[in-house]
Motif scaffolding. Structure first.
Motif, PDB file in Angstrom:
ATOM      1  N   ASP A 102       0.836  -1.195   0.000  1.00  0.00           N
ATOM      2  CA  ASP A 102       0.000   0.000   0.000  1.00  0.00           C
ATOM      3  C   ASP A 102       0.871   1.246   0.000  1.00  0.00           C
ATOM      4  N   CYS A 135       3.091  -4.944   4.039  1.00  0.00           N
ATOM      5  CA  CYS A 135       2.850  -5.477   5.380  1.00  0.00           C
ATOM      6  C   CYS A 135       2.499  -6.949   5.192  1.00  0.00           C
ATOM      7  N   THR A 175      -2.446  -2.619  10.043  1.00  0.00           N
ATOM      8  CA  THR A 175      -1.418  -1.791   9.408  1.00  0.00           C
ATOM      9  C   THR A 175      -0.041  -2.034  10.006  1.00  0.00           C
ATOM     10  N   THR A 176       0.029  -2.869  11.024  1.00  0.00           N
ATOM     11  CA  THR A 176       1.319  -3.232  11.611  1.00  0.00           C
ATOM     12  C   THR A 176       1.433  -4.751  11.642  1.00  0.00           C
ATOM     13  N   CYS A 231      -0.447  -9.230   7.180  1.00  0.00           N
ATOM     14  CA  CYS A 231      -1.042  -8.343   8.176  1.00  0.00           C
ATOM     15  C   CYS A 231      -2.561  -8.338   8.115  1.00  0.00           C
TER      16      CYS A 231
END
Length: 141
Positions: A64, A113, A120-121, A116
């Motif tokens: 992203d 990511c 977002t982490t 994920c």
């Protein structure tokens, strides 16, 4: 009757021309990047360009755009996905498409990511190790 037939024919041509559900058919100048890469890009004002990263969503890749860059220098158009095969688990490339605008320099960061999901982490150590960014220093002249 003729108008309906002509309208149906035009609609069929438009749908056929879109190809693979892609919103953008012109990717412009394609610049490749990868996790851990720092790429310098020089463009003319008014030039369309795409930042391309290899991906494979079936193994967990999820690229992203970290932040939309200054639209005075480059405007974001769309994110496009192109598969390289039809088989299960086939990878491909994600293209982040932009138009260069006015002279200036910006940094565009793309993040993968890994595994994920909607987060977002990275959820665990393996995901943190496999995740990463591709950084593009874009100069519009």
């Amino acid at each position: 009757m003729i108008r309906r037939t002509a309208a149906a024919a035009m609609l069929a041509l438009l749908v056929a021309g879109c190809g693979g559900g892609s919103a953008v058919s012109d990717l412009g100048t394609v610049v490749k990047g990868a996790k851990g890469s720092n790429v310098r890009v020089e463009l003319r004002s008014g030039q369309r360009f795409s930042l391309a990263v290899a991906d494979n969503p079936s193994v967990g890749d999820n690229w992203d755009l970290v932040a939309v860059p200054d639209p005075k220098v480059a405007s974001f158009i769309s994110e496009e996905h192109k598969r390289t095969g039809d088989g299960v688990g086939a990878g491909g490339t994600t293209y982040f498409v932009f138009n260069s605008k006015r002279p200036g320099t910006i940094e565009i960061r793309l993040r993968d990511c890994w595994r994920c999901g909607q987060a977002t982490t990275p959820p665990n150590e393996e995901s943190r190790q496999q995740s990463g960014e591709a950084v593009f220093a874009v100069t519009v002249k």
